[in-house]
Write an enzyme that holds these catalytic residues in place. Sequence first.
Site, PDB file in Angstrom:
ATOM      1  N   GLU A 168       0.824  -1.164  -0.161  1.00  0.00           N
ATOM      2  CA  GLU A 168       0.033   0.143   0.022  1.00  0.00           C
ATOM      3  C   GLU A 168       0.795   1.354   0.210  1.00  0.00           C
ATOM      4  O   GLU A 168       0.743   2.016   0.857  1.00  0.00           O
ATOM      5  CB  GLU A 168      -1.028   0.027   1.135  1.00  0.00           C
ATOM      6  CG  GLU A 168      -1.930  -1.210   1.070  1.00  0.00           C
ATOM      7  CD  GLU A 168      -2.840  -1.170   2.415  1.00  0.00           C
ATOM      8  OE1 GLU A 168      -2.535  -0.479   3.120  1.00  0.00           O
ATOM      9  OE2 GLU A 168      -3.722  -1.893   2.506  1.00  0.00           O
ATOM     10  N   GLU A 216      -5.459  -8.668   0.772  1.00  0.00           N
ATOM     11  CA  GLU A 216      -6.094  -8.286   2.056  1.00  0.00           C
ATOM     12  C   GLU A 216      -7.354  -7.909   1.908  1.00  0.00           C
ATOM     13  O   GLU A 216      -7.711  -7.254   0.867  1.00  0.00           O
ATOM     14  CB  GLU A 216      -5.537  -6.884   2.889  1.00  0.00           C
ATOM     15  CG  GLU A 216      -4.032  -7.460   3.500  1.00  0.00           C
ATOM     16  CD  GLU A 216      -3.474  -6.035   4.228  1.00  0.00           C
ATOM     17  OE1 GLU A 216      -4.534  -5.253   4.360  1.00  0.00           O
ATOM     18  OE2 GLU A 216      -2.424  -5.945   4.099  1.00  0.00           O
TER      19      GLU A 216
HETATM   20  C1  GBH Z   1      -4.537  -2.171   5.692  1.00  0.00           C
HETATM   21  O1  GBH Z   1      -4.540  -0.886   5.319  1.00  0.00           O
HETATM   22  C2  GBH Z   1      -2.924  -2.639   6.150  1.00  0.00           C
HETATM   23  O2  GBH Z   1      -2.401  -3.043   5.197  1.00  0.00           O
HETATM   24  C3  GBH Z   1      -2.994  -3.500   7.390  1.00  0.00           C
HETATM   25  O3  GBH Z   1      -1.749  -3.173   7.766  1.00  0.00           O
HETATM   26  C4  GBH Z   1      -4.016  -2.950   8.298  1.00  0.00           C
HETATM   27  O4  GBH Z   1      -4.168  -3.431   9.616  1.00  0.00           O
HETATM   28  C5  GBH Z   1      -5.519  -3.027   7.700  1.00  0.00           C
HETATM   29  O5  GBH Z   1      -5.568  -2.595   6.451  1.00  0.00           O
HETATM   30  C6  GBH Z   1      -6.647  -2.863   8.529  1.00  0.00           C
HETATM   31  O6  GBH Z   1      -6.767  -1.259   8.774  1.00  0.00           O
HETATM   32  O7  GBH Z   1     -11.928   7.074   4.375  1.00  0.00           O
HETATM   33  O8  GBH Z   1     -12.999   5.910   6.371  1.00  0.00           O
HETATM   34  O9  GBH Z   1     -13.364   5.111   4.271  1.00  0.00           O
HETATM   35  C7  GBH Z   1      -5.750  -0.241   4.932  1.00  0.00           C
HETATM   36  C8  GBH Z   1      -6.051   0.875   4.415  1.00  0.00           C
HETATM   37  C9  GBH Z   1      -6.974   3.078   4.836  1.00  0.00           C
HETATM   38  C10 GBH Z   1      -8.016   1.279   3.775  1.00  0.00           C
HETATM   39  C11 GBH Z   1      -8.576   3.745   5.171  1.00  0.00           C
HETATM   40  C12 GBH Z   1      -9.413   1.567   4.224  1.00  0.00           C
HETATM   41  C13 GBH Z   1     -10.905   3.610   4.505  1.00  0.00           C
HETATM   42  C14 GBH Z   1     -10.991   4.851   5.423  1.00  0.00           C
HETATM   43  N1  GBH Z   1      -7.158   1.510   4.622  1.00  0.00           N
HETATM   44  N2  GBH Z   1      -9.391   3.102   4.301  1.00  0.00           N
HETATM   45  S1  GBH Z   1     -12.395   5.741   5.025  1.00  0.00           S
END
Ligand code: GBH
Length: 459
Positions: free
Chosen positions: A170, A363
Amino acid sequence: MTGPDQFPQFPPGFVWGVATASYQIEGAVTEDGRGPSVWDTFSHTPGRTHDGDTGDVADDHYHRYPEDLDLMAGLGVNAYRFSIAWPRIQPTGEGPVNPAGLAFYDRLVDAMLAKGITPAATLYHWDLPQALEDKGGWTQRDIPHYFAEYTAAVADKLGDRVGLWCTLNEPFIVTAFGYVLGVHAPGRQLFTDAFAVAHHQLLGHGLAVEALRAANVTGTIGVVNALAPVHPDSDDPADHVAAGILDTLMNRTYTDPLLLGRYPEETPAVYAGADLSVVKDGDLSTISTPIDFFGVNFYNPHRVRAAAPEQFGTGPLNFETVEYPGVPTTAMGWPVVPEAFTELLTGLHERYGEKLPPIYITENGAAYDDEPGPDGRVRDDDRIAYLDRHLRAVHAAMAAGADVRGYFCWSFLDNFEWAEGYQKRFGLVRVDYETLERTPKASYDWYRSVIALAAAVGP
Ligand code: GBH
């Protein structure tokens, strides 16, 4: 909710896995010569994480991995996506390798193979050696070169046994959360240098692919992006423009150079103030070095509308995100919209055509406020429903032609959820943070029966 017996049939050979990341589970942060990473520094800085939680102990997976692999084998997965902590391999991010650090992953990989579990190794899941951040981190062009040297050292040791190599996890989240918003390590709030952070990560990916190829690793090679469809809030053309801005910012600025060898035309406007001179001759061909698979992390889509320009992070962004009407949310507050997963996968197919390699879902999962019953058991029907609906969405995309080869559930264990600390739980297995005892949740049993059913029909 439908039981696994009515579950759609996935093709023979489909990979069923679970995923974790080093800093979120390992603990043992000063053991066997590990150096500090940006996440040690960040989590130990007051006010940065929920309740001041750190990864010092986490799930103590560093010591308890045999028990964890037993639980994984019980689940029936045929692959495990884990990440390698760069500061265990090179405590300062450069120079000679630390044999004790490499030896941990050597043991881990052998233990997986002994159970018939294919190792899927991520080389960078956010724990940059602090010494490299002190040199400027991903804003600097020498970091990608250090990353390639680290990759070569890991490939030399594990190249004969890892089945899937993921270079970066990511890169957009690192740019946005780590270097622009400052809510993740290293907690910087850059403006015009944000594009350099994106570009140098992508360059690091390309150089790492070259290093893995040069080492003749036996596994396949790919990269992992957090991708999400962006929906306009209305038919208003201004809302469509707003959706395009976020799509460029988070998705296409990463996927286009990786797969097409060029940045979107809109990238300079979206990463306003971007210093494009960081892109040197030859960089884009390095970044687009052919890969074997494309890793997709999906959690939720985004809905946006036009807004008055606000000076925000990378520049004046003319959009704001809005809620999805009538949609449930997870404990993270993220909307549950499984149809968007199908749309994402078929959309990648449409946009990139034959340039798109086979996909792995690296994921997908959800946090819920799990409460154990009097018997200690977590009955996480909400998580089961989330996973059920998202697996069906993947299946629907495959029926429409998307070439998806496998699915990794995030996460195997409850773990250190970055800035949210231990409060937010994504695991199929519950961890009691007092005793570190592991207890499979109902979702573990559900996922086990999904995998068993798939195994019964194929190959
Ligand atoms: C992943 O990132 C990571 O790779 C992992 O380490 C982590 O634990 C896991 O996800 C769970 O968080 O604007 O409210 O709709 C995820 C990245 C960023 C995905 C925020 C979802 C939505 C936020 N995320 N996004 S919102």
